[in-house]
Scaffold this motif. Sequence first.
Motif, PDB file in Angstrom:
ATOM      1  N   ILE A  51      69.193   1.696   7.191  1.00 33.94           N
ATOM      2  CA  ILE A  51      69.000   0.261   7.384  1.00 33.94           C
ATOM      3  C   ILE A  51      67.676  -0.151   6.743  1.00 33.94           C
ATOM      4  CG2 ILE A  51      68.731  -1.596   9.066  1.00 33.94           C
ATOM      5  CD1 ILE A  51      70.254   0.044  11.083  1.00 33.94           C
ATOM      6  N   VAL A  52      67.750  -1.067   5.801  1.00 32.23           N
ATOM      7  CA  VAL A  52      66.535  -1.669   5.238  1.00 32.23           C
ATOM      8  C   VAL A  52      66.161  -2.853   6.115  1.00 32.23           C
ATOM      9  CG1 VAL A  52      65.538  -2.885   3.273  1.00 32.23           C
ATOM     10  CG2 VAL A  52      67.027  -0.906   2.885  1.00 32.23           C
ATOM     11  N   MET A  53      64.929  -2.861   6.614  1.00 34.51           N
ATOM     12  CA  MET A  53      64.492  -3.900   7.546  1.00 34.51           C
ATOM     13  C   MET A  53      63.318  -4.683   6.984  1.00 34.51           C
ATOM     14  SD  MET A  53      64.452  -2.250  11.372  1.00 34.51           S
ATOM     15  CE  MET A  53      63.520  -3.672  11.923  1.00 34.51           C
ATOM     16  N   THR A  54      63.297  -5.975   7.276  1.00 34.89           N
ATOM     17  CA  THR A  54      62.110  -6.804   7.056  1.00 34.89           C
ATOM     18  C   THR A  54      61.615  -7.280   8.420  1.00 34.89           C
ATOM     19  OG1 THR A  54      63.309  -8.907   6.912  1.00 34.89           O
ATOM     20  CG2 THR A  54      63.110  -7.621   4.888  1.00 34.89           C
ATOM     21  N   GLY A  55      60.388  -7.753   8.452  1.00 36.16           N
ATOM     22  CA  GLY A  55      59.868  -8.344   9.683  1.00 36.16           C
ATOM     23  C   GLY A  55      59.545  -7.357  10.773  1.00 36.16           C
ATOM     24  N   VAL A  56      59.320  -6.086  10.428  1.00 34.66           N
ATOM     25  CA  VAL A  56      59.135  -5.066  11.459  1.00 34.66           C
ATOM     26  C   VAL A  56      57.826  -5.249  12.217  1.00 34.66           C
ATOM     27  CG1 VAL A  56      57.968  -3.384   9.975  1.00 34.66           C
ATOM     28  CG2 VAL A  56      59.377  -2.592  11.877  1.00 34.66           C
ATOM     29  N   THR A  57      56.850  -5.942  11.640  1.00 34.38           N
ATOM     30  CA  THR A  57      55.593  -6.172  12.350  1.00 34.38           C
ATOM     31  C   THR A  57      55.656  -7.419  13.225  1.00 34.38           C
ATOM     32  OG1 THR A  57      54.699  -7.411  10.462  1.00 34.38           O
ATOM     33  CG2 THR A  57      54.220  -5.043  10.566  1.00 34.38           C
ATOM     34  N   GLY A  58      56.798  -8.092  13.255  1.00 35.23           N
ATOM     35  CA  GLY A  58      56.964  -9.264  14.101  1.00 35.23           C
ATOM     36  C   GLY A  58      57.541  -8.899  15.459  1.00 35.23           C
ATOM     37  N   PHE A  59      57.721  -9.897  16.287  1.00 35.04           N
ATOM     38  CA  PHE A  59      58.145  -9.723  17.671  1.00 35.04           C
ATOM     39  C   PHE A  59      59.509  -9.026  17.758  1.00 35.04           C
ATOM     40  CE2 PHE A  59      59.896 -12.214  21.512  1.00 35.04           C
ATOM     41  CZ  PHE A  59      59.506 -11.238  22.410  1.00 35.04           C
ATOM     42  N   ILE A  60      60.522  -9.624  17.148  1.00 34.66           N
ATOM     43  CA  ILE A  60      61.870  -9.054  17.205  1.00 34.66           C
ATOM     44  C   ILE A  60      61.939  -7.764  16.395  1.00 34.66           C
ATOM     45  CG2 ILE A  60      64.296  -9.445  16.613  1.00 34.66           C
ATOM     46  CD1 ILE A  60      63.852 -12.412  17.127  1.00 34.66           C
ATOM     47  N   GLY A  61      61.317  -7.759  15.214  1.00 36.56           N
ATOM     48  CA  GLY A  61      61.376  -6.590  14.343  1.00 36.56           C
ATOM     49  C   GLY A  61      60.792  -5.349  14.976  1.00 36.56           C
ATOM     50  N   GLU A  62      59.694  -5.506  15.704  1.00 41.88           N
ATOM     51  CA  GLU A  62      59.073  -4.345  16.353  1.00 41.88           C
ATOM     52  C   GLU A  62      60.014  -3.721  17.371  1.00 41.88           C
ATOM     53  OE1 GLU A  62      55.267  -3.477  19.304  1.00 41.88           O
ATOM     54  OE2 GLU A  62      55.089  -5.024  17.748  1.00 41.88           O
ATOM     55  N   LEU A  64      63.291  -4.025  17.411  1.00 42.78           N
ATOM     56  CA  LEU A  64      64.418  -3.446  16.680  1.00 42.78           C
ATOM     57  C   LEU A  64      64.087  -2.030  16.224  1.00 42.78           C
ATOM     58  CD1 LEU A  64      65.545  -6.508  14.532  1.00 42.78           C
ATOM     59  CD2 LEU A  64      67.047  -5.191  16.036  1.00 42.78           C
ATOM     60  N   LEU A  65      62.902  -1.839  15.675  1.00 40.13           N
ATOM     61  CA  LEU A  65      62.508  -0.508  15.229  1.00 40.13           C
ATOM     62  C   LEU A  65      62.439   0.451  16.413  1.00 40.13           C
ATOM     63  CD1 LEU A  65      61.561   1.405  13.004  1.00 40.13           C
ATOM     64  CD2 LEU A  65      59.215   0.609  13.417  1.00 40.13           C
ATOM     65  N   TRP A  66      61.865   0.001  17.528  1.00 40.62           N
ATOM     66  CA  TRP A  66      61.807   0.853  18.720  1.00 40.62           C
ATOM     67  C   TRP A  66      63.207   1.281  19.151  1.00 40.62           C
ATOM     68  CZ3 TRP A  66      64.031  -0.128  23.525  1.00 40.62           C
ATOM     69  CH2 TRP A  66      63.708   0.782  24.536  1.00 40.62           C
TER      70      TRP A  66
END
Length: 823
Positions: A51-62, A64-66
């Motif tokens: 999965i290529v992700m953007t926005g991982v340093t944002g609220f939802i993105g963080e 999602l990565l967890w």
Amino acid sequence: MTSSAPPDSPDSGHAGFGEHAPAASFGVAPGQPTGTVLDGRLAELLGGKKIVMTGVTGFIGELLLWKILTQLPDTKVALLVRPKGKRPAETRVRALLQKSIFASAREAAATPERPDGVANLLADRIEVIAGDLPDVPALPRDLDIVLHCAGDVSFDPPIDKAFSTNVLGTRALIERTIEACTGPDGTLDRVPHYVHVSTAYTAGRRRGAIPEAAHDHDVDYLAETAQAMEMSETIEKQSRTPGQLAELRRAAERDHRKAGYLTTSRDTERRRLEWVAERLVEAGTERARSLGWTDVYTFAKAMAERAVEDLGSSIKVSIVRPAIVESALSQPYPGWIEGFKMAEPLIMAYGKGQMPEFPASPDSVIDIIPVDLVVNATLAVCATDPEVGRPEYFHLNSGARNPLTYSRIYQIIRAYFQEHPFEINGKNPELPEWDFPGAAAVDRKLRWYRTGVDAARGALRFLPRSRTTRELARRVDKASAELEFLERYLTLYGEYLQSELHFVDDHTLALHRSLDPADAADWAFDSGAYDWRHYMGEVHAPSVTAPVRRGEHRRSRQEKVARGAAPLPKATDVLAAFDLDGTMLATNVVETYLWARLPELGPAGRLGEVAALARRVPDYLVAESRDRGTFLRSFYRRYAGADLAALDRLVDTELDGQILGRLSPDALRRVEEHRAAGHTTVLITGVIRPLTRPLRRYFDVIVAADLETDDDGICTGFLTGPPMVGESRGAWLRHYAQLHGIDLDRSYAYADSHADEPMLSAVGRPVAVCPDLGLLRVADAQGWPMVEWTRVRPVVEDAEARLGRERRPVSPVLARRGSTVWR
């Protein structure tokens, strides 16, 4: 009134659409799910995927990565992250993985042979791609899913920034996605799944049911994007015209002239950038509303959806539309949140007693959804297999089946603060009682309130400096800040407070129902399955108020240290810088001059000197208002003809008692506390050096104004160098610290005037002492502690006893008519 009970309970009310909606709704019949469903466990469906992700340093993105790292063990991710300043993208990801919520992921990745869990995650499961939106680099060719959850999420961004990030960024990401999956022959060798996280409010200013489908409009997103980017260049040019720059500079000078030219120039540029941003925000808001959207945020997001629909015709596309995303219901723990979202300012302001009324419709729905439900649903969407060229839409919201009205949230939050009140300055704020009079009534009250606040702020300029004036100024400034908050909040969210949108979530409900039973505990995202009183009152409110309570406690500790109520840490690489006039000494350069001059004159001479000085007062006031240094240079011309050595003797023998008698006991006590802690004590003043002689034993370093003399030691009326005022004080401190190994971040400074802002800003522990109104407002804005040092004069004998001297009679020479200092 809507019940907070779960929808399946007998007493629940449902003013929405979906399974539990009335028969006339646009929802589906019970037991007939629609849309894409899941066929297996999520860990299996997403296992082996990249999965290529953007926005991982944002609220939802963080989060999602967890979720991926902790519950999808066979899924890999590639993170598109923007380098920030000197921090490369991988450094930012490493810092992200060091956060507490990733502890279990780090531990699971660590082995005895490879104990660094972060390094192992980066080596085995995470690929970092340095890039930005819209400058997206090439993506990994082995990608399976692109999850785009980055974007400008501010409700009022400048129009160019909103379109650059949300529209141009989305276009670039889709183009790079297709390129990564295109073979040498120019055709797709595999079909990726592009999942786009948008917002439910792309529906715009519609009313009623909003289906999970493409919105019906004919706005040309390409033309709107081009115009938005051109707007930036136009307004930037306008901001640099001579007339506009002159207006901004004059406004900055009115507030910061005393602090110096660099402070004024920095503030001028700050005002220019703010002017540009405000014009771009205004342009975006008006364009959005002219086309049927609430604001430029929802407008740009809607244009991004149209770009996805346009460019994604050859791939699989899913569009996820969350409503208002707030703290976690349960994962990674109840109340997890990063930053403040839409509801938090409202909750804080109410708890502090700063929101007397609210212009929402009491029966309007505030459509909140916990972030962990959004994350679960989004990853479930990633596991679906939509048809190529037929985008599928999913609403992630609560209003369809578990609506929360403004009336209900008011009741819950009021009950919470009644049981757990804030403590501000030792008091619990009084909680306002809302009766929801309507937007028009609240707007009228705010206009009257603004008139009164502006009048009070204007009147403050004419009041003398005193503790009473400062207390009044703080109350007026607090009222003004509260009013500005309300005005801004209502400007941003006014239309949402009257919203009559009902987001249908049938596809999302069907997707939830298709979860494998074994996934139900960890992956559920049914927004109708929780109770609002529990979530808002026992999870969300405690979580978002905790940092504020900690901040109040931290400020209280800082105030105690500043007041001397807590011990100073011992250190030898720390300094404490003190201003003199107005801070330590209850006098000014005019008065100290008269102390030295008048005793040498007879009655007629004294009258003449005072009269001459009075005639120059208007000129001095003008000079002082423009620049403190100019005033001091002008005033010190009066020392022309003085014998510098005789002036020193006069201070040592006659004026030391007067000077020490005017010193604040609190100030002297504070100096002694710094000396006891091993700190270097520094006096920085524009006062002439002879008048600082009684203070030599208290300070390691004294920086003062030095009078120039001729060959006979007679003062010329000039100084040997520029007086140490304004920005020169901050520059001196930085230079001294560099030469002597002083840690300014742990150092202290004490001053009373707005002109001393650069001196206070140079250290990490500034303290405003009995500040004037300009410094008072800077200190409030910066969170600097403020203290009130007493101006009560100690008896002269006590002050002199500190120097270990006997009280001496006034010199008979100085009592005679004639001069021993001035020639």
